[in-house]
Design an enzyme around this catalytic site. Structure first.
Site, PDB file in Angstrom:
ATOM      1  N   ARG A   1      17.159 -25.911   8.070  1.00  0.00           N
ATOM      2  CA  ARG A   1      16.420 -24.788   7.497  1.00  0.00           C
ATOM      3  C   ARG A   1      15.590 -24.197   8.630  1.00  0.00           C
ATOM      4  O   ARG A   1      14.565 -24.735   8.992  1.00  0.00           O
ATOM      5  CB  ARG A   1      15.550 -25.246   6.319  1.00  0.00           C
ATOM      6  CG  ARG A   1      15.096 -24.089   5.439  1.00  0.00           C
ATOM      7  CD  ARG A   1      14.319 -24.556   4.225  1.00  0.00           C
ATOM      8  NE  ARG A   1      13.254 -25.450   4.640  1.00  0.00           N
ATOM      9  CZ  ARG A   1      12.984 -26.623   4.075  1.00  0.00           C
ATOM     10  NH1 ARG A   1      13.671 -27.036   3.043  1.00  0.00           N
ATOM     11  NH2 ARG A   1      12.023 -27.372   4.538  1.00  0.00           N
TER      12      ARG A   1
ATOM     13  N   TYR B   1      12.007   2.773   4.873  1.00  0.00           N
ATOM     14  CA  TYR B   1      13.103   2.176   4.120  1.00  0.00           C
ATOM     15  C   TYR B   1      12.645   1.887   2.689  1.00  0.00           C
ATOM     16  O   TYR B   1      11.645   1.207   2.477  1.00  0.00           O
ATOM     17  CB  TYR B   1      13.565   0.898   4.820  1.00  0.00           C
ATOM     18  CG  TYR B   1      14.732   0.246   4.146  1.00  0.00           C
ATOM     19  CD1 TYR B   1      15.987   0.846   4.158  1.00  0.00           C
ATOM     20  CD2 TYR B   1      14.587  -0.956   3.480  1.00  0.00           C
ATOM     21  CE1 TYR B   1      17.052   0.253   3.530  1.00  0.00           C
ATOM     22  CE2 TYR B   1      15.649  -1.559   2.845  1.00  0.00           C
ATOM     23  CZ  TYR B   1      16.881  -0.950   2.872  1.00  0.00           C
ATOM     24  OH  TYR B   1      17.940  -1.532   2.237  1.00  0.00           O
TER      25      TYR B   1
ATOM     26  N   ASP C   1       9.926  -1.335  12.757  1.00  0.00           N
ATOM     27  CA  ASP C   1      11.296  -1.445  12.257  1.00  0.00           C
ATOM     28  C   ASP C   1      12.155  -0.555  13.147  1.00  0.00           C
ATOM     29  O   ASP C   1      12.119   0.664  13.056  1.00  0.00           O
ATOM     30  CB  ASP C   1      11.359  -1.001  10.789  1.00  0.00           C
ATOM     31  CG  ASP C   1      12.765  -1.093  10.202  1.00  0.00           C
ATOM     32  OD1 ASP C   1      13.741  -1.164  10.975  1.00  0.00           O
ATOM     33  OD2 ASP C   1      12.884  -1.057   8.957  1.00  0.00           O
TER      34      ASP C   1
ATOM     35  N   LYS D   1      22.891  -3.909  10.186  1.00  0.00           N
ATOM     36  CA  LYS D   1      23.283  -2.567  10.591  1.00  0.00           C
ATOM     37  C   LYS D   1      23.887  -2.580  11.998  1.00  0.00           C
ATOM     38  O   LYS D   1      24.889  -3.220  12.214  1.00  0.00           O
ATOM     39  CB  LYS D   1      22.073  -1.638  10.463  1.00  0.00           C
ATOM     40  CG  LYS D   1      21.272  -1.820   9.150  1.00  0.00           C
ATOM     41  CD  LYS D   1      22.044  -1.397   7.916  1.00  0.00           C
ATOM     42  CE  LYS D   1      21.361  -1.799   6.607  1.00  0.00           C
ATOM     43  NZ  LYS D   1      19.987  -1.377   6.450  1.00  0.00           N
TER      44      LYS D   1
HETATM   45  C1  LIG Z   1      18.861  -1.810   5.754  1.00  0.00           C
HETATM   46  C2  LIG Z   1      17.497  -1.625   6.282  1.00  0.00           C
HETATM   47  C3  LIG Z   1      16.486  -2.545   6.006  1.00  0.00           C
HETATM   48  C4  LIG Z   1      16.705  -3.752   5.129  1.00  0.00           C
HETATM   49  O1  LIG Z   1      17.614  -4.642   5.707  1.00  0.00           O
HETATM   50  P1  LIG Z   1      18.632  -5.578   4.841  1.00  0.00           P
HETATM   51  O2  LIG Z   1      19.398  -6.275   5.895  1.00  0.00           O
HETATM   52  O3  LIG Z   1      19.445  -4.664   3.978  1.00  0.00           O
HETATM   53  O4  LIG Z   1      17.765  -6.478   4.026  1.00  0.00           O
HETATM   54  C5  LIG Z   1      15.236  -2.327   6.566  1.00  0.00           C
HETATM   55  N1  LIG Z   1      14.990  -1.252   7.337  1.00  0.00           N
HETATM   56  C6  LIG Z   1      15.936  -0.345   7.620  1.00  0.00           C
HETATM   57  C7  LIG Z   1      15.612   0.822   8.473  1.00  0.00           C
HETATM   58  C8  LIG Z   1      17.220  -0.496   7.100  1.00  0.00           C
HETATM   59  O5  LIG Z   1      18.164   0.423   7.353  1.00  0.00           O
END
Ligand SMILES: *Cc1c(COP(=O)(O)O)cnc(C)c1O
Length: 390
Positions: free
Chosen positions: A63, A115, A188, A213
């Site tokens: 974990r 987001y 982010d 992504k």
């Molecule tokens: C998709 C996304 C998230 C969330 O990520 P997940 O892997 O879907 O949990 C956060 N910030 C941005 C800019 C995103 O495109």
């Protein structure tokens, strides 16, 4: 091109190489036991204990402590120029871990455009835990300065370019502001990727990715990451919450992620060039009211984006279609190559009517379509949009 700092112990010498090289070879490790140039997957949930009850080989339980994480985590640490990377079960698990390391009563500033699932989580959960969450337009440093409460604002969260209007925030300027008041800056950077922006080098304390992504890039896993500039008490709390709370990545996903990272630079550069070409073409399209893309000279955040993005403006853009929501939905319905789906950063181009996926309360205009540019022929992608937009 800046050179990445090196190097993790036990990894073959890759000093003085460029980030592209680090990514392509995923830190250049060759397996000592077998000579394999591709790292193994370790699905083991547990690790052998020594006869004297020690753990001389360093690992106890999987974990948050699996050797399969090392390649992807060390590669990301090098690409972001950080001190350590933690991998999470999703981007949301990574993002929420930062907020969960705060104390009740802490004041946090978050962007107006961000987001949507994170915004919803902040409204539903973070406030219930006693965080004072305040929304501010982070594209205007003056507004952030006015909203900062020195000594009380513990975190400024940024997303740049920000989903789905691709608004750009000035990482360096905002980092100075929040640090002056004793707070932290977390970014982010899912859309920019370390190919185009390195937030830690601009003064951010933590950089977050939805590795689902661009980092993985093939739409075949869900994962997240945090990379810290320094290993301080706050980071120790984030790490402890991961290991005990258990929002950990699976070994197979971690392995896929290191494979995806190897092609990150070539993918992101091609997708950025494609998005730029599509943005410029749609900017002249009679059926399109407005194109939102940081690479267009007329876009409000263009000057800041030019300063903090290197080698392109990313693979994401949005268009506002003439004729409002019905026309936007009809255009998305008429595409043949562009797939109607949420998510972004994969090989295949995606088109999405964003307001309807975000649901009631979404601030996204109803005539907006979000485009994630993949790696197909730009001519094919443009021809498909052209026939769909009539
Ligand atoms: C998709 C996304 C998230 C969330 O990520 P997940 O892997 O879907 O949990 C956060 N910030 C941005 C800019 C995103 O495109």
């Amino acid at each position: 091109m800046t050179r990445a700092p090196l190097i993790a112990p036990g990894v073959a010498v890759m000093a003085e190489v460029r980030p592209e090289t680090l990514a392509a070879q995923a830190m250049g490790r060759v397996d000592g036991a077998t000579g394999a140039i591709i790292p193994p997957i370790h699905p083991s949930a547990t690790y052998e204990r020594d006869a004297d009850l020690g753990y001389s080989r360093g690992r106890v339980y999987s974990r948050a402590d699996n050797p399969t994480y090392d390649t992807a985590a060390q590669t990301l640490t090098a690409l972001e120029g950080g001190a350590e990377t933690l991998l999470f079960a999703s981007g949301m698990a990574a993002a929420t871990a930062v907020f969960q390391a705060l104390d009740p009563g802490d004041h946090v500033l978050v962007p107006e455009v961000m987001y949507w699932a994170l915004r919803a989580w902040l409204v539903d959960f973070a406030t219930r835990w006693g965080l004072l969450v305040e929304v501010v337009d982070t594209t205007e440093p003056g507004l952030v300065r006015a909203a900062l409460r020195p000594g009380k604002t513990r975190l400024l969260w940024l997303e740049t370019p920000a989903n789905p209007l691709w608004r750009v925030s000035d990482i360096a300027a905002l980092g100075q502001l929040v640090h002056a008041g004793g707070g932290r800056l977390a970014v982010d950077s899912t859309v920019a990727t370390p190919v185009l922006t390195r937030p830690l080098s601009l003064g951010a304390d933590i950089v977050m990715h939805s590795a689902t992504k661009y980092l993985n890039g093939h739409s075949d896993l869900v994962a997240g990451s945090l990379t810290t500039a320094v290993q301080d008490d706050f980071w120790a709390r984030v790490r402890s919450n991961l290991g005990r709370g258990g929002a950990v990545l699976g070994a197979f996903e971690a392995w896929l992620l290191q494979r995806g990272l190897r092609t990150l630079f070539v993918r992101v550069r091609a997708q950025s060039a494609g998005a730029q070409a599509i943005a410029e073409a749609l900017d002249r399209h009679p059926a399109v009211d407005q194109v939102l893309y940081p690479g267009l000279p007329g876009f409000p955040g263009h000057a800041v984006a030019k300063r903090q993005m290197d080698g392109g403006f990313g693979g994401m853009l949005s268009i506002r279609v003439k004729g409002g929501q019905p026309a936007a939905i009809a255009a998305a319905a008429a595409t043949r190559l562009w797939k109607r789906a949420t998510s972004l950063g994969g090989i295949e181009s995606l088109i999405e009517h964003r307001a309807s996926i975000e649901g009631p309360g979404s601030p996204v205009p109803a005539d907006l379509l979000r485009l994630s540019v993949g790696l197909e022929s730009i001519d094919d992608l443009l021809a498909d949009l052209d026939q769909a937009l009539r």
